[in-house]
Design a protein around this motif. Structure first.
Motif, PDB file in Angstrom:
ATOM      1  N   LEU A   1       0.838  -1.203   0.000  1.00 10.63           N
ATOM      2  CA  LEU A   1       0.000   0.000   0.000  1.00 10.63           C
ATOM      3  C   LEU A   1       0.871   1.250   0.000  1.00 10.63           C
ATOM      4  N   GLU A   2       1.938   1.219   0.781  1.00 12.34           N
ATOM      5  CA  GLU A   2       2.852   2.367   0.840  1.00 12.34           C
ATOM      6  C   GLU A   2       3.470   2.644  -0.524  1.00 12.34           C
ATOM      7  N   ASP A   3       3.806   1.583  -1.234  1.00 15.73           N
ATOM      8  CA  ASP A   3       4.386   1.743  -2.572  1.00 15.73           C
ATOM      9  C   ASP A   3       3.376   2.365  -3.537  1.00 15.73           C
ATOM     10  N   LEU A   4       2.127   1.931  -3.465  1.00 20.72           N
ATOM     11  CA  LEU A   4       1.086   2.497  -4.327  1.00 20.72           C
ATOM     12  C   LEU A   4       0.851   3.974  -4.006  1.00 20.72           C
ATOM     13  N   LEU A   5       0.900   4.324  -2.744  1.00 19.02           N
ATOM     14  CA  LEU A   5       0.720   5.726  -2.352  1.00 19.02           C
ATOM     15  C   LEU A   5       1.857   6.588  -2.902  1.00 19.02           C
ATOM     16  N   LYS A   6       3.071   6.084  -2.838  1.00 18.01           N
ATOM     17  CA  LYS A   6       4.206   6.834  -3.365  1.00 18.01           C
ATOM     18  C   LYS A   6       4.081   7.038  -4.874  1.00 18.01           C
ATOM     19  N   ARG A   7       3.421   6.099  -5.545  1.00 22.62           N
ATOM     20  CA  ARG A   7       3.219   6.211  -6.991  1.00 22.62           C
ATOM     21  C   ARG A   7       1.957   7.008  -7.336  1.00 22.62           C
ATOM     22  N   GLU A   8       1.301   7.542  -6.313  1.00 26.06           N
ATOM     23  CA  GLU A   8       0.102   8.379  -6.468  1.00 26.06           C
ATOM     24  C   GLU A   8      -1.052   7.626  -7.138  1.00 26.06           C
ATOM     25  N   GLU A   9      -1.172   6.346  -6.825  1.00 27.33           N
ATOM     26  CA  GLU A   9      -2.270   5.536  -7.372  1.00 27.33           C
ATOM     27  C   GLU A   9      -3.485   5.629  -6.435  1.00 27.33           C
ATOM     28  N   TYR A  10      -3.870   6.842  -6.098  1.00 27.94           N
ATOM     29  CA  TYR A  10      -4.921   7.038  -5.095  1.00 27.94           C
ATOM     30  C   TYR A  10      -6.276   6.496  -5.561  1.00 27.94           C
ATOM     31  N   MET A  11      -6.657   6.808  -6.794  1.00 29.52           N
ATOM     32  CA  MET A  11      -7.951   6.358  -7.294  1.00 29.52           C
ATOM     33  C   MET A  11      -8.005   4.830  -7.381  1.00 29.52           C
ATOM     34  N   PHE A  12      -6.911   4.221  -7.798  1.00 27.91           N
ATOM     35  CA  PHE A  12      -6.868   2.764  -7.896  1.00 27.91           C
ATOM     36  C   PHE A  12      -7.061   2.139  -6.518  1.00 27.91           C
ATOM     37  N   ILE A  13      -6.386   2.677  -5.506  1.00 28.42           N
ATOM     38  CA  ILE A  13      -6.505   2.150  -4.148  1.00 28.42           C
ATOM     39  C   ILE A  13      -7.940   2.263  -3.647  1.00 28.42           C
ATOM     40  N   LEU A  14      -8.524   3.444  -3.783  1.00 30.38           N
ATOM     41  CA  LEU A  14      -9.857   3.691  -3.230  1.00 30.38           C
ATOM     42  C   LEU A  14     -10.938   2.932  -3.993  1.00 30.38           C
ATOM     43  N   ASP A  15     -10.841   2.899  -5.314  1.00 28.12           N
ATOM     44  CA  ASP A  15     -11.814   2.132  -6.095  1.00 28.12           C
ATOM     45  C   ASP A  15     -11.720   0.645  -5.772  1.00 28.12           C
ATOM     46  N   ARG A  16     -10.495   0.157  -5.647  1.00 27.07           N
ATOM     47  CA  ARG A  16     -10.311  -1.284  -5.341  1.00 27.07           C
ATOM     48  C   ARG A  16     -10.808  -1.608  -3.942  1.00 27.07           C
ATOM     49  N   ALA A  17     -10.620  -0.697  -3.003  1.00 27.78           N
ATOM     50  CA  ALA A  17     -11.112  -0.916  -1.635  1.00 27.78           C
ATOM     51  C   ALA A  17     -12.639  -1.001  -1.615  1.00 27.78           C
ATOM     52  N   CYS A  18     -13.302  -0.192  -2.441  1.00 28.05           N
ATOM     53  CA  CYS A  18     -14.768  -0.223  -2.515  1.00 28.05           C
ATOM     54  C   CYS A  18     -15.265  -1.570  -3.037  1.00 28.05           C
ATOM     55  N   VAL A  19     -14.489  -2.193  -3.911  1.00 32.47           N
ATOM     56  CA  VAL A  19     -14.875  -3.490  -4.465  1.00 32.47           C
ATOM     57  C   VAL A  19     -14.588  -4.615  -3.468  1.00 32.47           C
ATOM     58  N   GLN A  20     -13.434  -4.574  -2.828  1.00 37.62           N
ATOM     59  CA  GLN A  20     -12.987  -5.681  -1.988  1.00 37.62           C
ATOM     60  C   GLN A  20     -13.686  -5.735  -0.634  1.00 37.62           C
ATOM     61  N   PHE A  21     -14.021  -4.577  -0.067  1.00 36.27           N
ATOM     62  CA  PHE A  21     -14.547  -4.540   1.300  1.00 36.27           C
ATOM     63  C   PHE A  21     -15.921  -3.894   1.365  1.00 36.27           C
ATOM     64  N   GLU A  22     -16.658  -4.251   2.419  1.00 34.66           N
ATOM     65  CA  GLU A  22     -17.857  -3.504   2.776  1.00 34.66           C
ATOM     66  C   GLU A  22     -17.424  -2.209   3.460  1.00 34.66           C
ATOM     67  N   PRO A  23     -18.217  -1.138   3.380  1.00 33.83           N
ATOM     68  CA  PRO A  23     -17.774   0.156   3.924  1.00 33.83           C
ATOM     69  C   PRO A  23     -17.612   0.201   5.447  1.00 33.83           C
ATOM     70  N   ASN A  24     -18.120  -0.826   6.164  1.00 32.55           N
ATOM     71  CA  ASN A  24     -17.903  -0.857   7.614  1.00 32.55           C
ATOM     72  C   ASN A  24     -16.789  -1.823   8.006  1.00 32.55           C
ATOM     73  N   HIS A  25     -16.118  -2.393   7.013  1.00 32.87           N
ATOM     74  CA  HIS A  25     -15.021  -3.332   7.275  1.00 32.87           C
ATOM     75  C   HIS A  25     -13.818  -2.560   7.828  1.00 32.87           C
ATOM     76  N   PRO A  26     -13.202  -3.042   8.904  1.00 35.29           N
ATOM     77  CA  PRO A  26     -12.044  -2.331   9.476  1.00 35.29           C
ATOM     78  C   PRO A  26     -10.939  -2.071   8.468  1.00 35.29           C
ATOM     79  N   ASP A  27     -10.675  -3.030   7.573  1.00 30.81           N
ATOM     80  CA  ASP A  27      -9.606  -2.840   6.591  1.00 30.81           C
ATOM     81  C   ASP A  27      -9.963  -1.762   5.578  1.00 30.81           C
ATOM     82  N   TYR A  28     -11.247  -1.648   5.237  1.00 31.99           N
ATOM     83  CA  TYR A  28     -11.678  -0.569   4.335  1.00 31.99           C
ATOM     84  C   TYR A  28     -11.463   0.785   4.996  1.00 31.99           C
TER      85      TYR A  28
END
Length: 349
Positions: free
Chosen positions: A196-223
């Motif tokens: 995750l730290e590597d993706l943040l350094k590469r400024e892949e913010y939209m990819f991280i957030l969009d992927r989190a919406c797919v992988q987790f429910e919005p009340n999931h601690p990891d989300y």
């Protein structure tokens, strides 16, 4: 039989433990206190407040070019179609596009972090150790039309205890019977801290957030941890334009306001002459934290700069920088007015 074996395999305790990742994404010492259950519930209620929702939508802004731009991790674009339209058809097409943009900008909800609570329904000692494999059996209501949250899912463990399934077991069973497109059985490595730290350094913010919406429910601690980590990284880098005109800008602004970290956002808005957005960010802070010292000056159309100066003086941790940005904005406006006046005089002569 196949489903039974699959359930056994995916729900064994040791298998679940292997997939459980350490959750230390987010900074638990965010500004002004801990994020306990009570404050989580209050934040969720505030997020759905109509005034807060309107402020978040206004802060997001709508840039149609950005809303509909292709993402590199999505399907290939279809071949464009060209049409001749009358004025009425064009107006109708523009309205339809605006409606689609509003749907694209629908914000992911901010919900309280779910907590594990074991609810035992019955104990039957006669069933203890009846299964030689010592498996846990899951019983699921697969009625069509129920939401994943409402669906009744219970388990019978090797000791004969009947209880409601844990959140993790619910996630797995729901994904088994009602697969969510794009969601993986095993958490993708990209959500582990080092990746995750590597993706943040590469400024892949939209990819991280969009992927989190797919992988987790919005009340999931990891989300919650992953998204908050991303929001705070963006705030640190002042990369707000990366999320502006996307569905994630509102939740980011809400998080920054709820943790009293809006200074960088206000500064960025002032530096880009987005005076209305700067005032909205402070308004959002006041709605979430009505005990702020700067709430004594209400916002009006005529006093936006005074409103921001009052915030800078009484609540900002970067009051010097914000005051300088306001002065620069005022000086720029004076220069624009002077140029406009000189042009009018020249044309008049």
């Amino acid at each position: 039989m196949l489903v039974s074996n699959l359930l056994k395999q995916c729900l064994k305790t040791n298998h679940r433990n292997n997939l459980r990742l350490t959750r230390h994404f987010a900074n638990n010492n965010v500004a002004d206190g801990k994020q306990d259950e009570e404050s989580d519930g209050r934040r969720s209620t505030l997020f759905f407040n109509p005034r807060v929702q309107q402020l978040l939508k206004d802060l997001t802004t709508v840039d149609l070019e950005k809303v509909f731009q292709a993402k590199k991790y999505q399907e290939k674009l279809r071949t464009p179609k060209y049409k001749f339209m009358t004025t009425e058809e064009l107006e109708e097409a523009l309205q339809e596009t605006a409606q689609k943009a509003e749907e694209q900008l629908q914000m992911p909800p901010v919900l309280p972090r779910r907590e594990e609570k074991t609810e035992i329904l019955a104990r039957d000692s006669l069933l203890k150790d009846w299964d030689p494999e010592k498996s846990t059996y899951i019983f699921t209501d697969i009625t069509f039309g129920l939401s994943d949250q409402e669906r009744l899912i219970v388990k019978r463990d090797p000791e004969g205890t009947l209880s409601k399934a844990t959140w993790e077991e619910r996630d797995r069973i729901n994904q088994l019977y009602f697969p969510f497109p794009g969601r993986k059985w095993i958490m993708p490595k990209m959500f582990e801290p080092e990746y995750l730290e590597d993706l943040l350094k590469r400024e892949e913010y939209m990819f991280i957030l969009d992927r989190a919406c797919v992988q987790f429910e919005p009340n999931h601690p990891d989300y919650i941890d992953c998204t908050q980590k991303t929001y705070e990284y963006i705030n640190e880098k002042k990369a707000f334009d990366k999320l502006r005109s996307t569905r994630h800008f509102g939740p980011m602004a809400f998080h920054l306001a709820s943790t009293k970290q809006i200074d960088n956002l206000v500064l960025e808005c002032l530096q880009k002459e987005r005076i209305d957005d700067a005032a909205r960010a402070v308004q959002l802070l006041h709605l979430i934290h009505p005990d702020c010292a700067s709430v004594d000056v209400p916002l009006s159309e005529q006093n936006k700069l005074e409103f921001l100066k009052n915030y800078a003086k009484k609540d900002s941790k970067k009051h010097g920088a914000i005051e300088l940005a306001i002065q620069a904005y005022e000086e720029l406006n004076r220069q624009k007015e002077e140029v406009k006046r000189n042009v009018e005089e020249a044309h008049g002569s």
